[in-house]
Design an enzyme around this catalytic site. Structure first.
Site, PDB file in Angstrom:
ATOM      1  CB  SER A  21       0.255   1.635   3.937  1.00  0.00           C
ATOM      2  OG  SER A  21      -0.599   0.701   3.319  1.00  0.00           O
TER       3      SER A  21
HETATM    4  N1  SAH Z   1       0.894  -3.756   2.134  1.00  0.00           N
HETATM    5  C1  SAH Z   1       1.130  -2.906   0.981  1.00  0.00           C
HETATM    6  C2  SAH Z   1      -0.030  -1.950   0.760  1.00  0.00           C
HETATM    7  C3  SAH Z   1      -0.449  -1.963  -0.661  1.00  0.00           C
HETATM    8  S1  SAH Z   1      -1.994  -1.201  -1.020  1.00  0.00           S
HETATM    9  C4  SAH Z   1       2.469  -2.185   1.088  1.00  0.00           C
HETATM   10  O1  SAH Z   1       3.090  -2.261   2.137  1.00  0.00           O
HETATM   11  O2  SAH Z   1       2.907  -1.589   0.105  1.00  0.00           O
HETATM   12  C5  SAH Z   1      -3.091  -2.582  -0.980  1.00  0.00           C
HETATM   13  C6  SAH Z   1      -2.796  -3.706  -1.955  1.00  0.00           C
HETATM   14  O3  SAH Z   1      -3.867  -4.634  -1.845  1.00  0.00           O
HETATM   15  C7  SAH Z   1      -2.741  -3.299  -3.427  1.00  0.00           C
HETATM   16  O4  SAH Z   1      -1.505  -3.681  -3.971  1.00  0.00           O
HETATM   17  C8  SAH Z   1      -3.908  -4.072  -4.056  1.00  0.00           C
HETATM   18  O5  SAH Z   1      -3.638  -4.510  -5.380  1.00  0.00           O
HETATM   19  C9  SAH Z   1      -4.053  -5.235  -3.103  1.00  0.00           C
HETATM   20  N2  SAH Z   1      -5.349  -5.917  -3.117  1.00  0.00           N
HETATM   21  C10 SAH Z   1      -6.597  -5.377  -3.200  1.00  0.00           C
HETATM   22  N3  SAH Z   1      -7.541  -6.351  -3.185  1.00  0.00           N
HETATM   23  C11 SAH Z   1      -6.869  -7.549  -3.084  1.00  0.00           C
HETATM   24  C12 SAH Z   1      -7.280  -8.926  -3.026  1.00  0.00           C
HETATM   25  N4  SAH Z   1      -8.562  -9.293  -3.077  1.00  0.00           N
HETATM   26  N5  SAH Z   1      -6.320  -9.863  -2.934  1.00  0.00           N
HETATM   27  C13 SAH Z   1      -4.999  -9.533  -2.883  1.00  0.00           C
HETATM   28  N6  SAH Z   1      -4.551  -8.259  -2.946  1.00  0.00           N
HETATM   29  C14 SAH Z   1      -5.472  -7.272  -3.040  1.00  0.00           C
END
Ligand code: SAH
Length: 216
Positions: free
Chosen positions: A66
């Site tokens: 993000s």
């Molecule tokens: N907090 C992360 C942001 C990653 S983007 C960072 O700091 O890098 C959002 C993430 O949510 C992705 O990696 C995606 O695979 C995950 N995601 C989406 N749906 C999900 C679910 N149902 N359970 C767990 N992770 C999920």
């Protein structure tokens, strides 16, 4: 992997934190956490020039780390105190997880992509953090470890997952972007001491989608 955080990185990071502050983040604990966590560790080494721009960036498996402002905004809204039990849905790169642990959270973080789960867990441990990382469907939360004082969802949800609201402690706060694929509204969901739910809206953001089930 060699984790090097030199003076150049620290200088770039200080500028980034000033930029995030100028965009309206006032919580010094959050700004300090941003200053303390080397964001370039969470991106491939070839992309150093992007690590300290206020931008989201690809991290593999079609996902993104993000934007720093967004991480700071969600974290500020969450209001984390040391020793609080925090659930993060969407570990991704692990960057937001590191920020939460800098604030003293007892962190549970869950990711549906196995490769991201494995690499974030390894990196966070190498950096000296001790998060509880899980590979699974964060839509369902982690019932055995509930209730959580704080829940942060870092992917865009089409609706508020009822299971997560259930796993929020009395007096707890959940921050979750909710909307369609094009844009989501940042919602703060507070579970008041009497168990009633209060919702408030905090602007528009764009996240990768929160998907149900594990990826293969
Ligand atoms: N907090 C992360 C942001 C990653 S983007 C960072 O700091 O890098 C959002 C993430 O949510 C992705 O990696 C995606 O695979 C995950 N995601 C989406 N749906 C999900 C679910 N149902 N359970 C767990 N992770 C999920």
């Amino acid at each position: 992997m060699i984790l090097e955080d030199n003076l150049r990185h620290k200088g770039l990071r200080r500028k980034l934190v000033e930029e995030v502050a100028s965009k309206g983040i006032a919580d010094n604990n959050v700004l300090n956490a941003l200053l303390n966590v080397p964001r370039h560790f969470f991106m491939d080494s070839g992309f150093l020039n992007f690590a300290y721009k206020d931008q989201a960036f690809p991290i593999g498996s079609g996902q993104t780390i993000s934007q720093p402002f967004t991480v700071a905004f969600q974290t500020q809204l969450l209001q984390v105190s040391p020793m609080q039990k925090v659930l993060e849905v969407g570990t991704g790169s692990g960057y937001q997880a590191a920020i939460l642990m800098e604030l003293g959270a007892r962190l549970y973080t869950i990711e549906r992509h196995r490769d991201l789960f494995l690499s974030a867990k390894a990196l966070l441990e190498e950096m000296g953090y001790r998060p509880n990382c899980y590979y699974g469907d964060g839509y369902k939360g982690l019932p055995p470890f509930s209730p959580f004082d704080r829940i942060i969802v870092t992917a865009g949800a089409s609706e508020i997952p009822e299971s997560l609201v259930e796993q929020l402690a009395l007096g707890g706060r959940m921050v979750i972007p909710v909307g369609d694929e094009s844009a989501q509204t940042m919602l703060l969901i507070e579970k008041l001491p009497d168990g009633s739910i209060k919702k408030s809206s905090h602007g528009k953001f764009v996240f990768v989608p929160l998907l149900k089930g594990k990826a293969k």
